[in-house]
Design a protein around this motif. Sequence first.
Motif, PDB file in Angstrom:
ATOM      1  N   GLU A   1     -12.020   8.739  -5.964  1.00  0.00           N
ATOM      2  CA  GLU A   1     -11.000   7.766  -5.480  1.00  0.00           C
ATOM      3  C   GLU A   1     -10.547   6.766  -6.104  1.00  0.00           C
ATOM      4  OE1 GLU A   1     -12.350   8.274  -0.647  1.00  0.00           O
ATOM      5  OE2 GLU A   1     -13.315   6.570  -2.095  1.00  0.00           O
ATOM      6  N   TRP A   2     -11.300   6.138  -6.958  1.00  0.00           N
ATOM      7  CA  TRP A   2     -10.843   5.104  -7.850  1.00  0.00           C
ATOM      8  C   TRP A   2      -9.907   5.678  -8.867  1.00  0.00           C
ATOM      9  CZ3 TRP A   2     -11.070   0.022  -8.412  1.00  0.00           C
ATOM     10  CH2 TRP A   2     -10.808  -0.567  -9.699  1.00  0.00           C
ATOM     11  N   ALA A   3     -10.142   6.685  -9.337  1.00  0.00           N
ATOM     12  CA  ALA A   3      -9.477   7.461 -10.656  1.00  0.00           C
ATOM     13  C   ALA A   3      -7.953   7.934  -9.959  1.00  0.00           C
ATOM     14  CB  ALA A   3     -10.094   8.793 -11.157  1.00  0.00           C
ATOM     15  N   ALA A   4      -7.922   8.307  -8.757  1.00  0.00           N
ATOM     16  CA  ALA A   4      -6.635   8.856  -8.096  1.00  0.00           C
ATOM     17  C   ALA A   4      -5.695   7.625  -7.882  1.00  0.00           C
ATOM     18  CB  ALA A   4      -6.892   9.494  -6.611  1.00  0.00           C
ATOM     19  N   ALA A   5      -6.380   6.526  -7.268  1.00  0.00           N
ATOM     20  CA  ALA A   5      -5.495   5.219  -7.058  1.00  0.00           C
ATOM     21  C   ALA A   5      -5.211   4.640  -8.189  1.00  0.00           C
ATOM     22  CB  ALA A   5      -6.503   4.350  -5.863  1.00  0.00           C
ATOM     23  N   ALA A   6      -5.659   4.670  -9.237  1.00  0.00           N
ATOM     24  CA  ALA A   6      -5.421   3.821 -10.486  1.00  0.00           C
ATOM     25  C   ALA A   6      -4.189   4.444 -11.163  1.00  0.00           C
ATOM     26  CB  ALA A   6      -6.489   3.480 -11.200  1.00  0.00           C
TER      27      ALA A   6
ATOM     28  N   VAL B   1       1.079  -1.140  -0.022  1.00  0.00           N
ATOM     29  CA  VAL B   1       0.015   0.148  -0.100  1.00  0.00           C
ATOM     30  C   VAL B   1       0.933   0.948   0.137  1.00  0.00           C
ATOM     31  CG1 VAL B   1      -1.797   1.389   1.126  1.00  0.00           C
ATOM     32  CG2 VAL B   1      -1.805  -1.240   1.375  1.00  0.00           C
ATOM     33  N   PRO B   2       0.921   2.037  -0.781  1.00  0.00           N
ATOM     34  CA  PRO B   2       1.943   3.085  -1.195  1.00  0.00           C
ATOM     35  C   PRO B   2       1.831   3.986   0.170  1.00  0.00           C
ATOM     36  CG  PRO B   2       0.345   3.096  -3.142  1.00  0.00           C
ATOM     37  CD  PRO B   2      -0.226   2.015  -2.014  1.00  0.00           C
ATOM     38  N   TYR B   3       3.121   4.443   0.352  1.00  0.00           N
ATOM     39  CA  TYR B   3       3.364   5.215   1.418  1.00  0.00           C
ATOM     40  C   TYR B   3       2.772   6.360   1.823  1.00  0.00           C
ATOM     41  CZ  TYR B   3       6.694   6.899   5.123  1.00  0.00           C
ATOM     42  OH  TYR B   3       7.086   7.569   6.268  1.00  0.00           O
ATOM     43  N   THR B   4       2.450   6.901   0.357  1.00  0.00           N
ATOM     44  CA  THR B   4       1.566   8.241   0.343  1.00  0.00           C
ATOM     45  C   THR B   4       0.130   7.938   0.909  1.00  0.00           C
ATOM     46  OG1 THR B   4       1.060   7.888  -1.752  1.00  0.00           O
ATOM     47  CG2 THR B   4       2.958   9.367  -1.444  1.00  0.00           C
ATOM     48  N   LEU B   5      -0.387   6.678   0.912  1.00  0.00           N
ATOM     49  CA  LEU B   5      -1.646   6.551   1.418  1.00  0.00           C
ATOM     50  C   LEU B   5      -1.688   6.031   2.911  1.00  0.00           C
ATOM     51  CD1 LEU B   5      -3.409   4.796  -1.594  1.00  0.00           C
ATOM     52  CD2 LEU B   5      -3.455   7.112  -0.881  1.00  0.00           C
TER      53      LEU B   5
ATOM     54  N   ILE C   1      -3.397  -4.118  -8.385  1.00  0.00           N
ATOM     55  CA  ILE C   1      -4.541  -4.259  -9.079  1.00  0.00           C
ATOM     56  C   ILE C   1      -5.597  -5.155  -8.261  1.00  0.00           C
ATOM     57  CG2 ILE C   1      -4.082  -6.214 -10.587  1.00  0.00           C
ATOM     58  CD1 ILE C   1      -6.564  -3.488 -11.532  1.00  0.00           C
ATOM     59  N   GLY C   2      -4.831  -6.018  -7.340  1.00  0.00           N
ATOM     60  CA  GLY C   2      -5.776  -6.987  -6.510  1.00  0.00           C
ATOM     61  C   GLY C   2      -6.372  -6.277  -5.385  1.00  0.00           C
ATOM     62  N   LEU C   3      -5.335  -5.376  -4.736  1.00  0.00           N
ATOM     63  CA  LEU C   3      -5.982  -4.416  -3.744  1.00  0.00           C
ATOM     64  C   LEU C   3      -7.321  -3.659  -4.190  1.00  0.00           C
ATOM     65  CD1 LEU C   3      -5.629  -3.791  -0.662  1.00  0.00           C
ATOM     66  CD2 LEU C   3      -3.999  -2.450  -1.118  1.00  0.00           C
ATOM     67  N   LEU C   4      -6.870  -2.902  -5.389  1.00  0.00           N
ATOM     68  CA  LEU C   4      -8.048  -2.171  -5.997  1.00  0.00           C
ATOM     69  C   LEU C   4      -9.342  -2.921  -6.234  1.00  0.00           C
ATOM     70  CD1 LEU C   4      -6.174  -0.044  -8.797  1.00  0.00           C
ATOM     71  CD2 LEU C   4      -7.652   0.775  -6.662  1.00  0.00           C
ATOM     72  N   ILE C   5      -9.192  -3.980  -6.759  1.00  0.00           N
ATOM     73  CA  ILE C   5     -10.400  -4.558  -6.928  1.00  0.00           C
ATOM     74  C   ILE C   5     -11.249  -5.135  -5.569  1.00  0.00           C
ATOM     75  CG2 ILE C   5     -11.608  -7.177  -7.781  1.00  0.00           C
ATOM     76  CD1 ILE C   5      -9.132  -6.865  -9.887  1.00  0.00           C
ATOM     77  N   ALA C   6     -10.493  -5.388  -4.563  1.00  0.00           N
ATOM     78  CA  ALA C   6     -10.891  -5.659  -3.360  1.00  0.00           C
ATOM     79  C   ALA C   6     -11.603  -4.395  -2.847  1.00  0.00           C
ATOM     80  CB  ALA C   6      -9.897  -6.292  -2.325  1.00  0.00           C
ATOM     81  N   LEU C   7     -11.215  -3.255  -2.857  1.00  0.00           N
ATOM     82  CA  LEU C   7     -11.710  -2.082  -2.472  1.00  0.00           C
ATOM     83  C   LEU C   7     -12.562  -1.341  -3.184  1.00  0.00           C
ATOM     84  CD1 LEU C   7      -8.154  -0.415  -1.149  1.00  0.00           C
ATOM     85  CD2 LEU C   7     -10.088  -1.603   0.374  1.00  0.00           C
ATOM     86  N   ARG C   8     -12.892  -1.916  -4.415  1.00  0.00           N
ATOM     87  CA  ARG C   8     -13.873  -1.318  -5.484  1.00  0.00           C
ATOM     88  C   ARG C   8     -15.107  -0.808  -4.733  1.00  0.00           C
ATOM     89  NH1 ARG C   8     -15.491   2.065  -8.578  1.00  0.00           N
ATOM     90  NH2 ARG C   8     -16.474   1.500 -10.470  1.00  0.00           N
TER      91      ARG C   8
END
Length: 99
Positions: free
Chosen positions: A94-99, A50-54, A80-87
Amino acid sequence: MASRHRCGHMRGAKGRRKRLALARRDGARCFYCRAPFTDVATEATFDHYVPYTLWPTNERFNLVLACADCNCRKGHTLPIGLLIALRPWLTRAEWAAAA
């Protein structure tokens, strides 16, 4: 970022110990492309899953070993796996900023 703080590097004995502990935990391979490291101490870089910025933590549960190319390619994005789990919980912005 200052030149002494290279992406994915921790200097000295502390960094070497942490790299070897992660290699024992995950195998001496890049987390993303699965390429093996011949020398973990010099080839492997740290990457925050999980990025240090987050989530600003350097705990081992958030660190993986990655080759320099994969580490730079991932940058500040979520895997991508974490993005799908958090979708379900992410808004469109937030989706656009994280991708």
